[in-house]
Design an enzyme around this catalytic site. Sequence first.
Site, PDB file in Angstrom:
ATOM      1  N   SER A 223     -46.464 -22.363   7.045  1.00 36.06           N
ATOM      2  CA  SER A 223     -45.818 -23.674   7.220  1.00 36.06           C
ATOM      3  C   SER A 223     -45.985 -24.163   8.650  1.00 36.06           C
ATOM      4  O   SER A 223     -46.225 -23.355   9.563  1.00 36.06           O
ATOM      5  CB  SER A 223     -44.314 -23.536   6.925  1.00 36.06           C
ATOM      6  OG  SER A 223     -43.613 -24.709   7.290  1.00 36.06           O
ATOM      7  N   TYR A 236     -35.590 -19.175   7.724  1.00 34.79           N
ATOM      8  CA  TYR A 236     -36.841 -19.508   7.039  1.00 34.79           C
ATOM      9  C   TYR A 236     -38.009 -19.619   8.024  1.00 34.79           C
ATOM     10  O   TYR A 236     -39.090 -19.072   7.791  1.00 34.79           O
ATOM     11  CB  TYR A 236     -36.662 -20.829   6.286  1.00 34.79           C
ATOM     12  CG  TYR A 236     -37.929 -21.407   5.705  1.00 34.79           C
ATOM     13  CD1 TYR A 236     -38.416 -20.990   4.468  1.00 34.79           C
ATOM     14  CD2 TYR A 236     -38.641 -22.398   6.385  1.00 34.79           C
ATOM     15  CE1 TYR A 236     -39.575 -21.536   3.935  1.00 34.79           C
ATOM     16  CE2 TYR A 236     -39.802 -22.946   5.857  1.00 34.79           C
ATOM     17  CZ  TYR A 236     -40.262 -22.516   4.626  1.00 34.79           C
ATOM     18  OH  TYR A 236     -41.417 -23.055   4.105  1.00 34.79           O
TER      19      TYR A 236
HETATM   20  P1  NAD Z   1     -41.478 -24.671  -4.914  1.00 30.03           P
HETATM   21  O1  NAD Z   1     -40.008 -24.617  -5.066  1.00 30.03           O
HETATM   22  O2  NAD Z   1     -42.247 -25.466  -5.871  1.00 30.03           O
HETATM   23  O3  NAD Z   1     -42.096 -23.220  -4.888  1.00 30.03           O
HETATM   24  C1  NAD Z   1     -41.421 -22.099  -4.404  1.00 30.03           C
HETATM   25  C2  NAD Z   1     -41.440 -21.071  -5.507  1.00 30.03           C
HETATM   26  O4  NAD Z   1     -40.970 -19.829  -4.985  1.00 30.03           O
HETATM   27  C3  NAD Z   1     -40.537 -21.390  -6.671  1.00 30.03           C
HETATM   28  O5  NAD Z   1     -41.205 -22.164  -7.636  1.00 30.03           O
HETATM   29  C4  NAD Z   1     -40.161 -19.998  -7.200  1.00 30.03           C
HETATM   30  O6  NAD Z   1     -40.906 -19.702  -8.349  1.00 30.03           O
HETATM   31  C5  NAD Z   1     -40.601 -19.059  -6.093  1.00 30.03           C
HETATM   32  N1  NAD Z   1     -39.535 -18.138  -5.717  1.00 30.03           N
HETATM   33  C6  NAD Z   1     -38.558 -18.301  -4.809  1.00 30.03           C
HETATM   34  N2  NAD Z   1     -37.780 -17.217  -4.753  1.00 30.03           N
HETATM   35  C7  NAD Z   1     -38.297 -16.326  -5.635  1.00 30.03           C
HETATM   36  C8  NAD Z   1     -37.931 -14.998  -6.024  1.00 30.03           C
HETATM   37  N3  NAD Z   1     -36.885 -14.357  -5.467  1.00 30.03           N
HETATM   38  N4  NAD Z   1     -38.675 -14.396  -6.988  1.00 30.03           N
HETATM   39  C9  NAD Z   1     -39.728 -15.028  -7.554  1.00 30.03           C
HETATM   40  N5  NAD Z   1     -40.120 -16.275  -7.206  1.00 30.03           N
HETATM   41  C10 NAD Z   1     -39.397 -16.902  -6.260  1.00 30.03           C
HETATM   42  O7  NAD Z   1     -41.711 -25.189  -3.418  1.00 30.03           O
HETATM   43  P2  NAD Z   1     -43.028 -25.277  -2.525  1.00 30.03           P
HETATM   44  O8  NAD Z   1     -42.647 -26.176  -1.441  1.00 30.03           O
HETATM   45  O9  NAD Z   1     -44.236 -25.553  -3.329  1.00 30.03           O
HETATM   46  O10 NAD Z   1     -43.132 -23.827  -1.918  1.00 30.03           O
HETATM   47  C11 NAD Z   1     -44.336 -23.083  -1.951  1.00 30.03           C
HETATM   48  C12 NAD Z   1     -44.641 -22.568  -0.575  1.00 30.03           C
HETATM   49  O11 NAD Z   1     -44.862 -23.656   0.313  1.00 30.03           O
HETATM   50  C13 NAD Z   1     -43.527 -21.743   0.070  1.00 30.03           C
HETATM   51  O12 NAD Z   1     -44.104 -20.607   0.683  1.00 30.03           O
HETATM   52  C14 NAD Z   1     -42.977 -22.656   1.124  1.00 30.03           C
HETATM   53  O13 NAD Z   1     -42.423 -21.936   2.192  1.00 30.03           O
HETATM   54  C15 NAD Z   1     -44.221 -23.401   1.527  1.00 30.03           C
HETATM   55  N6  NAD Z   1     -44.007 -24.639   2.259  1.00 30.03           N
HETATM   56  C16 NAD Z   1     -43.399 -25.705   1.660  1.00 30.03           C
HETATM   57  C17 NAD Z   1     -43.239 -26.883   2.377  1.00 30.03           C
HETATM   58  C18 NAD Z   1     -42.593 -28.101   1.766  1.00 30.03           C
HETATM   59  O14 NAD Z   1     -42.309 -29.047   2.484  1.00 30.03           O
HETATM   60  N7  NAD Z   1     -42.372 -28.149   0.476  1.00 30.03           N
HETATM   61  C19 NAD Z   1     -43.678 -26.967   3.690  1.00 30.03           C
HETATM   62  C20 NAD Z   1     -44.295 -25.864   4.268  1.00 30.03           C
HETATM   63  C21 NAD Z   1     -44.440 -24.706   3.542  1.00 30.03           C
END
Ligand code: NAD
Length: 331
Positions: A223, A236
């Site tokens: 991120s 986080y």
């Molecule tokens: P999202 O909610 O769609 O995906 C996160 C997923 O993590 C969930 O769908 C869930 O299935 C999984 N998860 C969480 N805890 C879990 C557990 N204990 N066991 C099994 N699965 C679990 O959100 P996203 O934003 O697509 O996140 C995906 C990645 O992107 C993450 O690593 C997040 O840190 C990163 N990210 C997101 C953003 C943003 O703005 N959305 C920015 C930077 C990084």
Amino acid sequence: MNDGNSISRRQIVGSAGITLAAAAAPAFAQAATEPPAAQPLQDPRTKYPQPPFPEQSQPWPGLAGKMEPRPDHGETSYRGSGRLAGRKALITGGDSGMGRAAAIAFAREGADVAINYLPDEEPDAKEVVGLIEAEGRVARAIPGDLRDEQFCQELVAEAVRALGGLDILVNNAARQQTNPSILDISTEQFDWTMKTNIYAPFWIIKAALPHLRPGSVIIGTTSVQATDPSADLYDYAQTKAATTNYVRSLAKQLAPKGIRVNGVAPGPIWTPLQVSGGATQEKLVSFGSMTPLGRPGQPAELGSIYVQLAASDASYATGQVYGAAGGGGQP
Ligand code: NAD
Ligand code: MG
């Protein structure tokens, strides 16, 4: 015939003479295809919804299907060209967000895909399985909680069994909760974030490594928080710094085995993580407005990045972090 082919052919004719040119001709004839139809230019500022967004909140972990507006994961837009034909991929958090975008893109590029997610996310996961199968690829849904080491081991074993091997591992799942003060974070919450974001990739990579042959890849979702942490994401943000760091360490460790390790560093992306405790309502309403492009990214805009890092033509890229932050962020 495209420009690249005509230049190569001229160079061959010019440098090697008639004999080689004649020998090469059938190959060029075979490679000739219809030029793709011209696509209209798309303005990245207005291509997707811009703030303000409606206030909304879901219980963790949230569903993409209940977000307003619904995120775009490339369901109708991603077009493949066989870049990952025959590959076998495991994606954590593959039900929604970046994980779903990667799952759709991988399947359309010819890969079989296993996804992990939490049991509460079954409705989102079902949609992803349907999309993978619609491409004629094998899809395997493996729900379970990544905070459990034994489950992480079973997850990898089940993915290997269902797909007949493993070439691409995407550690993408994460826990993110906004807290105005460090004093609001209990030891239990801190542990939850660390277990999901740091321990699970550690356990999964250890289980996967014996199955990964030269040419395989590991991709971690990190991120902009790794390098520019927000005040309200104390726990986080440090896990994302750890993710960027493990990518760079492991890339050096696994290069001698022919395994590449890279990261993707998103900025603000419109996903369930943000509407299920990851962001304040105030931040959600204006989500993405602080980026130079003035809007949040959609998961669909990152699908091709995961493909690029997984594809074997990126064979010299390892230990890299590919940012997608709308103009901000320095991964
Ligand atoms: P999202 O909610 O769609 O995906 C996160 C997923 O993590 C969930 O769908 C869930 O299935 C999984 N998860 C969480 N805890 C879990 C557990 N204990 N066991 C099994 N699965 C679990 O959100 P996203 O934003 O697509 O996140 C995906 C990645 O992107 C993450 O690593 C997040 O840190 C990163 N990210 C997101 C953003 C943003 O703005 N959305 C920015 C930077 C990084
Ligand atoms: Mg989800």
